[in-house]
Design an enzyme around this catalytic site. Structure first.
Site, PDB file in Angstrom:
ATOM      1  N   ARG A  73       0.725  -1.158  -0.001  1.00  0.00           N
ATOM      2  CA  ARG A  73      -0.148   0.095   0.100  1.00  0.00           C
ATOM      3  C   ARG A  73       0.924   1.149   0.182  1.00  0.00           C
ATOM      4  O   ARG A  73       0.319   2.365  -0.520  1.00  0.00           O
ATOM      5  CB  ARG A  73      -0.894  -0.223   1.074  1.00  0.00           C
ATOM      6  CG  ARG A  73      -2.236  -1.159   0.745  1.00  0.00           C
ATOM      7  CD  ARG A  73      -2.908  -1.132   1.941  1.00  0.00           C
ATOM      8  NE  ARG A  73      -2.719  -2.459   2.846  1.00  0.00           N
ATOM      9  CZ  ARG A  73      -2.850  -2.531   4.112  1.00  0.00           C
ATOM     10  NH1 ARG A  73      -3.532  -1.643   4.677  1.00  0.00           N
ATOM     11  NH2 ARG A  73      -2.501  -3.575   4.651  1.00  0.00           N
ATOM     12  N   GLU A 110       1.651  -6.262  12.629  1.00  0.00           N
ATOM     13  CA  GLU A 110       0.354  -6.444  13.402  1.00  0.00           C
ATOM     14  C   GLU A 110      -0.067  -7.889  13.269  1.00  0.00           C
ATOM     15  O   GLU A 110      -0.469  -8.481  14.400  1.00  0.00           O
ATOM     16  CB  GLU A 110      -0.511  -5.183  13.147  1.00  0.00           C
ATOM     17  CG  GLU A 110      -1.880  -5.714  14.236  1.00  0.00           C
ATOM     18  CD  GLU A 110      -2.986  -4.817  14.183  1.00  0.00           C
ATOM     19  OE1 GLU A 110      -3.143  -4.068  12.955  1.00  0.00           O
ATOM     20  OE2 GLU A 110      -3.784  -4.603  14.720  1.00  0.00           O
TER      21      GLU A 110
HETATM   22  O1  PRP Z   1       3.015  -1.213  11.656  1.00  0.00           O
HETATM   23  P1  PRP Z   1       2.983  -2.555  11.037  1.00  0.00           P
HETATM   24  O2  PRP Z   1       2.301  -3.541  12.394  1.00  0.00           O
HETATM   25  O3  PRP Z   1       3.994  -3.317  10.600  1.00  0.00           O
HETATM   26  O4  PRP Z   1       1.884  -2.805  10.012  1.00  0.00           O
HETATM   27  C1  PRP Z   1       1.626  -1.688   9.106  1.00  0.00           C
HETATM   28  C2  PRP Z   1       1.735  -2.441   7.712  1.00  0.00           C
HETATM   29  O5  PRP Z   1       0.928  -3.426   7.643  1.00  0.00           O
HETATM   30  C3  PRP Z   1       0.342  -3.306   6.468  1.00  0.00           C
HETATM   31  O6  PRP Z   1       0.965  -3.672   5.131  1.00  0.00           O
HETATM   32  P2  PRP Z   1       0.991  -5.455   5.095  1.00  0.00           P
HETATM   33  O7  PRP Z   1       2.162  -5.985   5.611  1.00  0.00           O
HETATM   34  O8  PRP Z   1      -0.248  -6.043   5.264  1.00  0.00           O
HETATM   35  O9  PRP Z   1       0.886  -5.414   3.404  1.00  0.00           O
HETATM   36  P3  PRP Z   1      -0.014  -4.884   2.220  1.00  0.00           P
HETATM   37  O10 PRP Z   1       0.223  -3.459   2.050  1.00  0.00           O
HETATM   38  O11 PRP Z   1       0.609  -5.734   1.099  1.00  0.00           O
HETATM   39  O12 PRP Z   1      -1.264  -5.406   2.499  1.00  0.00           O
HETATM   40  C4  PRP Z   1       0.415  -1.730   6.082  1.00  0.00           C
HETATM   41  O13 PRP Z   1       0.079  -1.381   4.746  1.00  0.00           O
HETATM   42  C5  PRP Z   1       1.708  -1.531   6.574  1.00  0.00           C
HETATM   43  O14 PRP Z   1       2.701  -1.634   5.597  1.00  0.00           O
HETATM   44  N1  ADE Z   2      -5.118  -2.413  11.528  1.00  0.00           N
HETATM   45  C1  ADE Z   2      -4.776  -1.961  10.531  1.00  0.00           C
HETATM   46  N2  ADE Z   2      -5.604  -1.349   9.453  1.00  0.00           N
HETATM   47  C2  ADE Z   2      -5.112  -1.358   8.085  1.00  0.00           C
HETATM   48  N3  ADE Z   2      -3.860  -1.864   7.680  1.00  0.00           N
HETATM   49  C3  ADE Z   2      -3.278  -2.371   8.723  1.00  0.00           C
HETATM   50  N4  ADE Z   2      -1.808  -2.761   8.491  1.00  0.00           N
HETATM   51  C4  ADE Z   2      -1.429  -3.273   9.497  1.00  0.00           C
HETATM   52  N5  ADE Z   2      -2.422  -3.251  10.513  1.00  0.00           N
HETATM   53  C5  ADE Z   2      -3.527  -2.670   9.939  1.00  0.00           C
END
Ligand code: PRP
Ligand code: ADE
Length: 185
Positions: A73, A110
């Protein structure tokens, strides 16, 4: 979950009206905040870029050579900001996606463990890098990306996220200089 300082800026109120919340997605116990609907509306997306660039200039007044966006994202928000800032964009990717010589870091986020990688020659020693992502949750992803910048010899200017889930205390783990447009407490 509420928005801290319910935005004094009407542009922020307009933008956040399109965000949605999904309980127990993608795992039980996670409250998922979906900000991607902002991309559907060109007026809202322009507002988001306008406000983001203002905030970035105010918080990080020094030179920025590169925006580095986190897959996936961060790729949706990083390139338009790089364009507005007049700098390059570097993708920080999940494993197995980038060719050639890479620098990698394992991390925890997370809802699971993952790996982030960057092309070794993408961040030259001394380059001043701004990290961009959509959401700060536990801070694991930004901490790992900061480690990648460090391993490449780059200088981390700071990090910019659209949304900070402050109740997950991501700032404890994420790099110090951080700007968030929306802070949910
Ligand atoms: O602060 P954190 O606990 O590390 O979480 C935040 C990250 O999690 C999500 O990405 P994700 O790895 O789920 O991948 P995506 O963007 O491919 O959906 C979001 O876009 C952040 O990059
Ligand atoms: N709670 C949340 N909502 C949206 N994006 C996330 N990426 C990691 N945790 C998330």
């Amino acid at each position: 979950m509420s928005l801290e300082k319910e935005s004094e800026d009407p542009r922020l109120t307009a933008i956040s009206a399109c965000f949605t919340v999904h309980q127990d997605f993608p795992k039980k116990g996670v409250s998922f905040r979906n900000i991607l609907p902002v991309l559907r509306d060109p007026k809202l997306f322009k507002l988001l870029n306008d406000v983001s660039v203002e905030r970035i200039h105010a918080k990080f007044p020094g030179k920025i050579d590169l925006v580095a966006g986190l897959e996936a994202r961060g790729f949706l928000f990083g390139p338009s900001l790089a364009d507005r800032l007049g700098c390059g964009f570097v993708p920080i990717r999940k494993p197995g996606k980038l060719p050639g010589k890479l620098v990698s870091v394992d991390y925890e986020k997370e809802y699971g463990k993952d790996v982030l990688e960057v092309e070794e020659d993408a961040i030259k020693p001394g380059s001043r890098v701004l990290l961009v992502d959509d959401v700060l949750a536990t801070g694991g992803s930004l901490a790992a990306a900061a480690e990648l910048v460090r391993k490449c010899g780059g200088t981390l200017v700071g990090s910019f996220v659209v949304v900070e889930m402050a109740f997950l205390n991501g700032r404890k783990k994420a790099p110090d200089a951080l700007e968030a447009l929306f802070i949910y407490t």
